[in-house]
Motif scaffolding. Structure first.
Motif, PDB file in Angstrom:
ATOM      1  N   ILE A 160      -8.429  -0.366  -5.174  1.00  0.00           N
ATOM      2  CA  ILE A 160      -7.311  -0.997  -5.880  1.00  0.00           C
ATOM      3  C   ILE A 160      -6.207   0.021  -6.108  1.00  0.00           C
ATOM      4  N   GLN A 161      -5.043  -0.245  -5.496  1.00  0.00           N
ATOM      5  CA  GLN A 161      -3.854   0.570  -5.732  1.00  0.00           C
ATOM      6  C   GLN A 161      -2.782  -0.215  -6.496  1.00  0.00           C
ATOM      7  N   TRP A 162      -2.792  -1.525  -6.334  1.00  0.00           N
ATOM      8  CA  TRP A 162      -1.765  -2.410  -6.903  1.00  0.00           C
ATOM      9  C   TRP A 162      -2.462  -3.568  -7.587  1.00  0.00           C
ATOM     10  N   ARG A 163      -1.938  -4.009  -8.700  1.00  0.00           N
ATOM     11  CA  ARG A 163      -2.490  -5.177  -9.385  1.00  0.00           C
ATOM     12  C   ARG A 163      -1.394  -6.222  -9.565  1.00  0.00           C
ATOM     13  N   PRO A 164      -1.748  -7.482  -9.404  1.00  0.00           N
ATOM     14  CA  PRO A 164      -0.754  -8.542  -9.575  1.00  0.00           C
ATOM     15  C   PRO A 164      -0.408  -8.735 -11.041  1.00  0.00           C
ATOM     16  N   PRO A 165       0.676  -9.429 -11.334  1.00  0.00           N
ATOM     17  CA  PRO A 165       0.986  -9.760 -12.725  1.00  0.00           C
ATOM     18  C   PRO A 165      -0.209 -10.476 -13.364  1.00  0.00           C
ATOM     19  N   GLY A 166      -0.586 -10.037 -14.541  1.00  0.00           N
ATOM     20  CA  GLY A 166      -1.759 -10.604 -15.188  1.00  0.00           C
ATOM     21  C   GLY A 166      -3.015  -9.792 -14.958  1.00  0.00           C
ATOM     22  N   ALA A 176      -3.049  -7.968   8.858  1.00  0.00           N
ATOM     23  CA  ALA A 176      -2.997  -6.518   8.870  1.00  0.00           C
ATOM     24  C   ALA A 176      -3.712  -5.925   7.665  1.00  0.00           C
ATOM     25  N   GLY A 177      -4.015  -4.633   7.775  1.00  0.00           N
ATOM     26  CA  GLY A 177      -4.544  -3.894   6.648  1.00  0.00           C
ATOM     27  C   GLY A 177      -3.425  -3.434   5.733  1.00  0.00           C
ATOM     28  N   GLY A 178      -3.821  -2.813   4.621  1.00  0.00           N
ATOM     29  CA  GLY A 178      -2.864  -2.366   3.622  1.00  0.00           C
ATOM     30  C   GLY A 178      -3.479  -2.502   2.247  1.00  0.00           C
ATOM     31  N   ASP A 179      -2.789  -3.153   1.338  1.00  0.00           N
ATOM     32  CA  ASP A 179      -3.299  -3.343  -0.019  1.00  0.00           C
ATOM     33  C   ASP A 179      -3.898  -4.733  -0.161  1.00  0.00           C
ATOM     34  N   VAL A 180      -5.183  -4.774  -0.483  1.00  0.00           N
ATOM     35  CA  VAL A 180      -5.901  -6.041  -0.473  1.00  0.00           C
ATOM     36  C   VAL A 180      -5.457  -6.966  -1.608  1.00  0.00           C
ATOM     37  N   LEU A 181      -5.205  -6.444  -2.793  1.00  0.00           N
ATOM     38  CA  LEU A 181      -4.790  -7.316  -3.894  1.00  0.00           C
ATOM     39  C   LEU A 181      -3.361  -7.818  -3.704  1.00  0.00           C
ATOM     40  N   TYR A 182      -2.506  -7.014  -3.083  1.00  0.00           N
ATOM     41  CA  TYR A 182      -1.161  -7.478  -2.753  1.00  0.00           C
ATOM     42  C   TYR A 182      -1.232  -8.637  -1.764  1.00  0.00           C
ATOM     43  N   LEU A 183      -2.069  -8.493  -0.750  1.00  0.00           N
ATOM     44  CA  LEU A 183      -2.262  -9.571   0.214  1.00  0.00           C
ATOM     45  C   LEU A 183      -2.822 -10.812  -0.464  1.00  0.00           C
ATOM     46  N   CYS A 184      -3.841 -10.642  -1.292  1.00  0.00           N
ATOM     47  CA  CYS A 184      -4.456 -11.783  -1.964  1.00  0.00           C
ATOM     48  C   CYS A 184      -3.448 -12.504  -2.848  1.00  0.00           C
ATOM     49  N   HIS A 185      -2.657 -11.737  -3.595  1.00  0.00           N
ATOM     50  CA  HIS A 185      -1.635 -12.327  -4.465  1.00  0.00           C
ATOM     51  C   HIS A 185      -0.693 -13.220  -3.672  1.00  0.00           C
ATOM     52  N   SER A 200      -9.304  -4.339   7.994  1.00  0.00           N
ATOM     53  CA  SER A 200      -9.440  -3.609   6.734  1.00  0.00           C
ATOM     54  C   SER A 200      -9.138  -4.530   5.546  1.00  0.00           C
ATOM     55  N   ALA A 201      -8.014  -4.341   4.846  1.00  0.00           N
ATOM     56  CA  ALA A 201      -7.679  -5.207   3.713  1.00  0.00           C
ATOM     57  C   ALA A 201      -7.600  -6.673   4.117  1.00  0.00           C
ATOM     58  N   GLY A 202      -7.206  -6.929   5.360  1.00  0.00           N
ATOM     59  CA  GLY A 202      -7.164  -8.297   5.862  1.00  0.00           C
ATOM     60  C   GLY A 202      -8.532  -8.921   5.988  1.00  0.00           C
ATOM     61  N   SER A 203      -9.571  -8.083   6.018  1.00  0.00           N
ATOM     62  CA  SER A 203     -10.956  -8.560   5.981  1.00  0.00           C
ATOM     63  C   SER A 203     -11.461  -8.628   4.545  1.00  0.00           C
ATOM     64  N   MET A 204     -11.172  -7.583   3.769  1.00  0.00           N
ATOM     65  CA  MET A 204     -11.668  -7.498   2.395  1.00  0.00           C
ATOM     66  C   MET A 204     -11.158  -8.629   1.515  1.00  0.00           C
ATOM     67  N   VAL A 205      -9.990  -9.178   1.845  1.00  0.00           N
ATOM     68  CA  VAL A 205      -9.428 -10.252   1.030  1.00  0.00           C
ATOM     69  C   VAL A 205     -10.321 -11.491   1.009  1.00  0.00           C
ATOM     70  N   MET A 206     -11.169 -11.653   2.004  1.00  0.00           N
ATOM     71  CA  MET A 206     -12.048 -12.817   2.069  1.00  0.00           C
ATOM     72  C   MET A 206     -13.316 -12.664   1.227  1.00  0.00           C
ATOM     73  N   THR A 207     -13.532 -11.496   0.647  1.00  0.00           N
ATOM     74  CA  THR A 207     -14.742 -11.212  -0.117  1.00  0.00           C
ATOM     75  C   THR A 207     -14.544 -11.558  -1.589  1.00  0.00           C
ATOM     76  N   HIS A 255       0.837  -1.199   0.000  1.00  0.00           N
ATOM     77  CA  HIS A 255       0.000   0.000   0.000  1.00  0.00           C
ATOM     78  C   HIS A 255       0.875   1.254   0.000  1.00  0.00           C
ATOM     79  N   PRO A 256       0.624   2.192  -0.911  1.00  0.00           N
ATOM     80  CA  PRO A 256       1.492   3.382  -1.012  1.00  0.00           C
ATOM     81  C   PRO A 256       1.486   4.266   0.226  1.00  0.00           C
TER      82      PRO A 256
END
Length: 223
Positions: free
Chosen positions: A147-153, A100-109, A132-139, A42-43
Motif C-alpha cells: 500500500i502506497q496510496w489510500r483512497p478517500p475514506g 497494467a501494474g502500479g498502485d493496486v488501491l489506486y486501480l481499485c478505487h 502485478s497490481a492489475g492481478s492483485m486488484v482481484m484479490t 504509484h510513486p
C-alpha cells in the motif's frame, strides 16, 4: 469473467498458451483494451514515460504487444465524466482487458468509481489479464507492504473476485523483487491463503477453478 493473473505479463510460451485457451481463439483474431490507470498512482511509476510505454507496447512486460487484432485504451479516471453508452459497449465487445501494474488501491478505487467493477460480473466471456497490481486488484486484500496510496475514506479492501492474495515478483535472494522470506512475512499478515509468484508464473481462474501456469517459481502460502 475469466482471469489470467500474472506477475510480469505474458512472459513465456506457457502463459501465452493459457491466454489463448482462456480467450478461445488466437491472439491475432482477438480484440483488447489496455488499462494503464494503476500506473498513475504509484510513486515509482506515475504518469509520463512508463504509461506511454505500456500503452504503446514498448514496456518490458509483454501485454499490449502480443499481436492483437486491435488494441484500444480504457482510461478509468476519464470514465465518470463520460456517458456509459460511450464506453460500456466497447468493454462488452472486447475479448480481453489488459490491466497494467502500479498502485493496486489506486486501480481499485477507479474501477469502483468508474463503474467497471460493477460491470465485471456480467462479462462472462471476457478475459482479464492482470500485471502485478492489475492481478492483485482481484484479490480480497493486499497487505500493508503493497500500500502506497489510500483512497478517500481509507478503504484498503480490493475486489475479492478470487479467494486468495498474491505476492508478485518473487525473486531469488539478492535479486530485484520480493524474496521468499519477505513473501512469508507478508503472508503472515494476510487473512487467507496467498500465492507468491515470480514473473514467469501466472494464475488462471475460471468459474472458481484455479490453475497455476509456470515456467518459473511459485509457492502457495497457507493462511
Amino acid at each position: 469473467m475469466k482471469l489470467l493473473l500474472t506477475s510480469g505479463g505474458v512472459t513465456n510460451t506457457s502463459i501465452r498458451q493459457a491466454l489463448v485457451d482462456l480467450v478461445g481463439k488466437p491472439i491475432a483474431e482477438s480484440t483488447a483494451l489496455c488499462i494503464p490507470t494503476a500506473q498513475y498512482g504509484h510513486p515509482s511509476v506515475g504518469p509520463g514515460v512508463k504509461a506511454w510505454e505500456f500503452i504503446s507496447g514498448r514496456s518490458s512486460n509483454p501485454m499490449v504487444d502480443l499481436g492483437w487484432r486491435s488494441v484500444g485504451v480504457l482510461e478509468l479516471t476519464a470514465l465518470p465524466s463520460i456517458d456509459e453508452e460511450h464506453w460500456v459497449p466497447l468493454v462488452r465487445e472486447a475479448d480481453v482487458l489488459l490491466a497494467a501494474g502500479g498502485d493496486v488501491l489506486y486501480l481499485c478505487h477507479w474501477m469502483r468509481e468508474s463503474g467497471l467493477a460493477d460491470l465485471l460480473p456480467s462479462l462472462e466471456e471476457t478475459t482479464w489479464v492482470g500485471l502485478s497490481a492489475g492481478s492483485m486488484v482481484m484479490t480480497p486484500e493486499v497487505g500493508e507492504d503493497f500500500i502506497q496510496w489510500r483512497p478517500p475514506g481509507g478503504d484498503d479492501s480490493t475486489l475479492g473476485l478470487v479467494d486468495f492474495s498474491i505476492c508478485p515478483h518473487l525473486a531469488r535472494d539478492g535479486m530485484p523483487g520480493n524474496s521468499m522470506a519477505e513473501a512469508e512475512q507478508w503472508a503472515a499478515g494476510i487473512a487467507g491463503p496467498a500465492y507468491a509468484i515470480d514473473d514467469q508464473t501466472a494464475i488462471a481462474v475460471v468459474d472458481g477453478t484455479v490453475e497455476v501456469v509456470s515456467e518459473g517459481h511459485w509457492r502457495l502460502l497457507p493462511s
